[in-house]
Design an enzyme around this catalytic site. Structure first.
Site, PDB file in Angstrom:
ATOM      1  N   GLU A  11       0.850  -1.194   0.000  1.00  0.00           N
ATOM      2  CA  GLU A  11       0.000   0.000   0.000  1.00  0.00           C
ATOM      3  C   GLU A  11       0.887   1.245   0.000  1.00  0.00           C
ATOM      4  O   GLU A  11       1.832   1.347   0.779  1.00  0.00           O
ATOM      5  CB  GLU A  11      -0.906   0.037   1.235  1.00  0.00           C
ATOM      6  CG  GLU A  11      -1.809   1.269   1.225  1.00  0.00           C
ATOM      7  CD  GLU A  11      -2.651   1.416   2.484  1.00  0.00           C
ATOM      8  OE1 GLU A  11      -3.682   0.740   2.582  1.00  0.00           O
ATOM      9  OE2 GLU A  11      -2.269   2.225   3.354  1.00  0.00           O
ATOM     10  N   ARG A 101     -16.031   2.293   2.048  1.00  0.00           N
ATOM     11  CA  ARG A 101     -16.961   3.374   2.398  1.00  0.00           C
ATOM     12  C   ARG A 101     -16.213   4.640   2.797  1.00  0.00           C
ATOM     13  O   ARG A 101     -16.632   5.754   2.512  1.00  0.00           O
ATOM     14  CB  ARG A 101     -17.865   2.951   3.551  1.00  0.00           C
ATOM     15  CG  ARG A 101     -18.927   4.004   3.844  1.00  0.00           C
ATOM     16  CD  ARG A 101     -19.494   3.873   5.222  1.00  0.00           C
ATOM     17  NE  ARG A 101     -18.483   4.091   6.245  1.00  0.00           N
ATOM     18  CZ  ARG A 101     -18.687   3.925   7.547  1.00  0.00           C
ATOM     19  NH1 ARG A 101     -19.863   3.515   7.971  1.00  0.00           N
ATOM     20  NH2 ARG A 101     -17.726   4.155   8.419  1.00  0.00           N
TER      21      ARG A 101
HETATM   22  P1  FAD Z   1     -18.462  -0.944   4.931  1.00  0.00           P
HETATM   23  O1  FAD Z   1     -18.140  -2.306   4.464  1.00  0.00           O
HETATM   24  O2  FAD Z   1     -19.533  -0.185   4.248  1.00  0.00           O
HETATM   25  O3  FAD Z   1     -18.785  -1.032   6.505  1.00  0.00           O
HETATM   26  C1  FAD Z   1     -18.827   0.140   7.306  1.00  0.00           C
HETATM   27  C2  FAD Z   1     -19.670  -0.121   8.566  1.00  0.00           C
HETATM   28  O4  FAD Z   1     -21.039  -0.221   8.186  1.00  0.00           O
HETATM   29  C3  FAD Z   1     -19.319  -1.431   9.256  1.00  0.00           C
HETATM   30  O5  FAD Z   1     -19.469  -1.263  10.649  1.00  0.00           O
HETATM   31  C4  FAD Z   1     -20.363  -2.387   8.731  1.00  0.00           C
HETATM   32  O6  FAD Z   1     -20.620  -3.436   9.653  1.00  0.00           O
HETATM   33  C5  FAD Z   1     -21.575  -1.471   8.568  1.00  0.00           C
HETATM   34  N1  FAD Z   1     -22.465  -1.901   7.468  1.00  0.00           N
HETATM   35  C6  FAD Z   1     -22.112  -2.189   6.211  1.00  0.00           C
HETATM   36  N2  FAD Z   1     -23.199  -2.523   5.481  1.00  0.00           N
HETATM   37  C7  FAD Z   1     -24.252  -2.435   6.306  1.00  0.00           C
HETATM   38  C8  FAD Z   1     -25.655  -2.643   6.159  1.00  0.00           C
HETATM   39  N3  FAD Z   1     -26.177  -3.026   5.001  1.00  0.00           N
HETATM   40  N4  FAD Z   1     -26.458  -2.435   7.234  1.00  0.00           N
HETATM   41  C9  FAD Z   1     -25.946  -2.048   8.427  1.00  0.00           C
HETATM   42  N5  FAD Z   1     -24.616  -1.841   8.640  1.00  0.00           N
HETATM   43  C10 FAD Z   1     -23.789  -2.028   7.582  1.00  0.00           C
HETATM   44  N6  FAD Z   1     -10.248   4.792   4.146  1.00  0.00           N
HETATM   45  C11 FAD Z   1     -10.029   5.845   3.319  1.00  0.00           C
HETATM   46  O7  FAD Z   1     -10.622   6.919   3.534  1.00  0.00           O
HETATM   47  N7  FAD Z   1      -9.176   5.760   2.264  1.00  0.00           N
HETATM   48  C12 FAD Z   1      -8.496   4.624   1.971  1.00  0.00           C
HETATM   49  O8  FAD Z   1      -7.730   4.577   1.001  1.00  0.00           O
HETATM   50  C13 FAD Z   1      -8.683   3.475   2.832  1.00  0.00           C
HETATM   51  N8  FAD Z   1      -8.065   2.297   2.588  1.00  0.00           N
HETATM   52  C14 FAD Z   1      -8.319   1.206   3.381  1.00  0.00           C
HETATM   53  C15 FAD Z   1      -7.699  -0.023   3.068  1.00  0.00           C
HETATM   54  C16 FAD Z   1      -7.965  -1.159   3.841  1.00  0.00           C
HETATM   55  C17 FAD Z   1      -7.301  -2.474   3.489  1.00  0.00           C
HETATM   56  C18 FAD Z   1      -8.839  -1.069   4.968  1.00  0.00           C
HETATM   57  C19 FAD Z   1      -9.110  -2.278   5.825  1.00  0.00           C
HETATM   58  C20 FAD Z   1      -9.448   0.145   5.285  1.00  0.00           C
HETATM   59  C21 FAD Z   1      -9.199   1.287   4.495  1.00  0.00           C
HETATM   60  N9  FAD Z   1      -9.810   2.522   4.762  1.00  0.00           N
HETATM   61  C22 FAD Z   1      -9.592   3.610   3.943  1.00  0.00           C
HETATM   62  C23 FAD Z   1     -10.653   2.685   5.955  1.00  0.00           C
HETATM   63  C24 FAD Z   1     -12.151   2.402   5.677  1.00  0.00           C
HETATM   64  O9  FAD Z   1     -12.642   3.339   4.754  1.00  0.00           O
HETATM   65  C25 FAD Z   1     -12.880   2.515   7.022  1.00  0.00           C
HETATM   66  O10 FAD Z   1     -12.533   1.433   7.855  1.00  0.00           O
HETATM   67  C26 FAD Z   1     -14.393   2.695   6.972  1.00  0.00           C
HETATM   68  O11 FAD Z   1     -14.859   3.087   8.272  1.00  0.00           O
HETATM   69  C27 FAD Z   1     -15.189   1.446   6.579  1.00  0.00           C
HETATM   70  O12 FAD Z   1     -15.010   1.127   5.283  1.00  0.00           O
HETATM   71  P2  FAD Z   1     -15.626  -0.265   4.686  1.00  0.00           P
HETATM   72  O13 FAD Z   1     -15.323  -0.242   3.244  1.00  0.00           O
HETATM   73  O14 FAD Z   1     -15.190  -1.400   5.506  1.00  0.00           O
HETATM   74  O15 FAD Z   1     -17.182   0.021   4.927  1.00  0.00           O
END
Ligand code: FAD
Length: 303
Positions: A11, A101
């Site tokens: 990364e 997200r």
């Molecule tokens: P989601 O999968 O949408 O989940 C977010 C929350 O919502 C979780 O608690 C989940 O349980 C809940 N949820 C999801 N779907 C539902 C539903 N249908 N109903 C109810 N609850 C739901 N952030 C950045 O800003 N830029 C980056 O480049 C970046 N890179 C990352 C790379 C990696 C490998 C990781 C692990 C994280 C990264 N992040 C980055 C951080 C990430 O954006 C945050 O952790 C964010 O808070 C959640 O993203 P997600 O894609 O997991 O969200």
């Protein structure tokens, strides 16, 4: 029989200054020697930083042999913005996304147009279908985030697993985990995910941490408890060489354990630095990454 090596990826994030740009370019050159499978580039909610992400992706595609994976986030974007960004990034020649997200800033009061990463996976798949001819009917690869320690907003690890499954059903191909410090966390996540029907590869995110400040800040941002033993060792290190050694040793142990546990690859959080990662790879008991996939010269003689 061909041996399948674990996947290798890094990364990177866009540089914040001229000086950090120079050191990033050096890091890219150093990491390129290890023939990684892809290099992921982070994406920020800040509009100026997003431009830097695009510039870095462009650089990787056009000036290096590396395959970039573009992070993209729902936060701060309308659906139309996201669609434009996906097309723009595909137009640069990038063929992989990490659909996220993003963290919701505390001052954010308006609901997100795409409230969860799953919808971004669906959006990318829709654009892919619409642009099939431009992609020569090729498939775009989509990764998503997974959490060995549970996402801070989730009520339980089980909820996280259900969300991971929903991202797979929406079209995700693989997941990369958030940083973790005990292998049992990774194995626990993978076991629970498999039981629930998640089949996609779950790649552990490994971070060689060579400073206590970085460790505490990282844990604060990710909502993790600071690992006490590692923190103590970093705190009592006598100089920067020892800090480096401790970080490398810890990451190396983690790599060995996750590979023993069947991890399909290693994704290194590099902080745009190559030294610690290269030292970890040097010690790993796998064929040297720099020699992977090189064709013998005789295979090339007619080209
Ligand atoms: P989601 O999968 O949408 O989940 C977010 C929350 O919502 C979780 O608690 C989940 O349980 C809940 N949820 C999801 N779907 C539902 C539903 N249908 N109903 C109810 N609850 C739901 N952030 C950045 O800003 N830029 C980056 O480049 C970046 N890179 C990352 C790379 C990696 C490998 C990781 C692990 C994280 C990264 N992040 C980055 C951080 C990430 O954006 C945050 O952790 C964010 O808070 C959640 O993203 P997600 O894609 O997991 O969200």
């Amino acid at each position: 029989m061909t041996t399948v090596h674990p996947a290798l990826s890094y990364e990177l994030y866009p540089p914040r200054s001229h000086a950090s740009c120079d050191s990033l370019l050096k890091t890219i050159t150093e990491l390129e020697q290890t023939n990684p499978d892809y290099v992921s580039v982070t994406y920020s909610g800040d509009a100026q930083r997003r431009q830097k992400t695009l510039a870095l992706l462009d650089h990787l595609v056009h000036e290096t042999s590396l395959n970039p994976l573009a992070h993209l986030i729902c936060v701060g974007h309308s659906v139309a913005d996201l669609e434009r960004s996906v097309r723009l990034i595909l137009g640069l020649g990038v063929r992989g996304f990490l659909a996220l997200r993003g963290d919701i800033p505390p001052e954010n009061t308006r609901p997100l147009e795409l409230p969860f990463a799953r919808y971004l996976v669906e959006l990318i798949r829709r654009v892919e279908r619409e642009d099939f001819a431009h992609l020569a009917a090729g498939k775009v690869s989509i990764g998503v985030a997974a959490y060995p320690h549970k996402h801070p907003e989730s009520s339980s690890l089980l909820q996280d697993i259900e969300i991971l499954l929903s991202k797979q059903r929406a079209g995700a191909d693989f997941a990369i985990t958030q940083v973790f410090f005990e292998t049992e966390r990774y194995s626990g996540l993978v076991d629970a995910a498999r039981l629930a029907g998640v089949q996609m590869p779950i790649i552990p995110g490994i971070m060689p941490v060579t400073s206590l400040t970085r460790l505490t800040k990282l844990c604060e941002l990710a909502g993790l408890e600071v690992p006490r033993e590692l923190a103590h060792r970093l705190e009592t290190a006598s100089d920067s060489r020892e800090l480096h050694r401790i970080g490398v040793e810890h990451a190396l142990n983690q790599c060995r354990k996750v590979l023993d546990a069947g991890a399909p690859g290693l994704h290194f959080y590099t902080f745009n630095e190559h030294e610690a990662v290269l030292d970890v790879l040097e010690e790993l008991d796998v064929p040297r990454y720099s020699n992977r996939f090189k064709l013998p010269l005789s295979d090339l003689q007619y080209l």
